[in-house]
Scaffold this motif. Structure first.
Motif, PDB file in Angstrom:
ATOM      1  N   SER A 133       1.120   5.294   0.562  1.00 45.63           N
ATOM      2  CA  SER A 133       0.433   6.331   1.321  1.00 45.63           C
ATOM      3  C   SER A 133       1.230   7.621   1.257  1.00 45.63           C
ATOM      4  CB  SER A 133       0.247   5.889   2.778  1.00 45.63           C
ATOM      5  OG  SER A 133       1.501   5.666   3.392  1.00 45.63           O
TER       6      SER A 133
ATOM      7  N   ALA B 178       0.826  -1.196   0.000  1.00 46.57           N
ATOM      8  CA  ALA B 178       0.000   0.000   0.000  1.00 46.57           C
ATOM      9  C   ALA B 178       0.865   1.252   0.000  1.00 46.57           C
ATOM     10  CB  ALA B 178      -0.912   0.005   1.218  1.00 46.57           C
TER      11      ALA B 178
ATOM     12  N   LYS C  16      -7.289   2.266  -4.068  1.00 46.13           N
ATOM     13  CA  LYS C  16      -6.624   2.085  -2.777  1.00 46.13           C
ATOM     14  C   LYS C  16      -5.125   2.301  -2.854  1.00 46.13           C
ATOM     15  CE  LYS C  16     -10.025  -1.210  -0.980  1.00 46.13           C
ATOM     16  NZ  LYS C  16     -10.246  -2.567  -0.411  1.00 46.13           N
ATOM     17  N   ASN C  17      -4.626   2.602  -4.048  1.00 44.51           N
ATOM     18  CA  ASN C  17      -3.176   2.751  -4.245  1.00 44.51           C
ATOM     19  C   ASN C  17      -2.419   1.569  -3.653  1.00 44.51           C
ATOM     20  OD1 ASN C  17      -3.060   5.170  -5.720  1.00 44.51           O
ATOM     21  ND2 ASN C  17      -3.299   6.384  -3.858  1.00 44.51           N
ATOM     22  N   THR C  18      -2.900   0.399  -4.007  1.00 45.04           N
ATOM     23  CA  THR C  18      -2.352  -0.833  -3.452  1.00 45.04           C
ATOM     24  C   THR C  18      -2.086  -1.835  -4.567  1.00 45.04           C
ATOM     25  OG1 THR C  18      -3.515  -0.502  -1.357  1.00 45.04           O
ATOM     26  CG2 THR C  18      -2.750  -2.731  -1.842  1.00 45.04           C
TER      27      THR C  18
END
Length: 119
Positions: free
Chosen positions: A24, A22, A74-76
């Motif tokens: 962030s 992930a 989710k930028n995952t």
């Protein structure tokens, strides 16, 4: 800005695990990403990679068993690992080119997560 890898653990041969990576911080998106692994006494190897366009490629040793995917919302980035073998035991790390809020790309590494496959 950071990458956070998770999902490693102990699994029996034939089992499955899903790793997550992930991103962030002040980012727009994940541009391209890859999963690497390093087993004790061996060099780090690229396991799976996904381009910005979404195409993927895999090491021969994991083709048909591992799948890399991405959730843009989710930028995952994920690595689904099925039919695990003892030789898959390694520390898995993610690497990604992130499009930052300033409008430029920067490469980041996540910390490793240990996958142990018992026979």
């Amino acid at each position: 800005v950071q990458l956070q890898a998770s999902g490693g653990g102990l699994v029996q041969a034939g089992g499955s695990l899903r790793l997550s990576c992930a991103a962030s911080g002040s980012i727009f998106s994940i541009n391209a990403a890859g999963w690497y692994r390093q087993a004790p006494g061996k060099q780090r190897e690229l396991v799976a990679a996904m381009s910005s366009a979404g195409s993927s490629n895999y090491a021969d040793s994991v083709k048909g068993r591992f799948t890399i995917s991405r959730d843009n919302a989710k930028n995952t980035v994920y690595l689904q690992m099925n039919s695990l073998k003892p030789e898959d035991t390694a520390v898995y790390s993610c690497n990604a080119a992130l499009l930052l809020s300033g409008g430029f790309l920067r490469n980041y590494w996540g910390q490793g997560t240990l996958v142990t496959v018992s026979s």
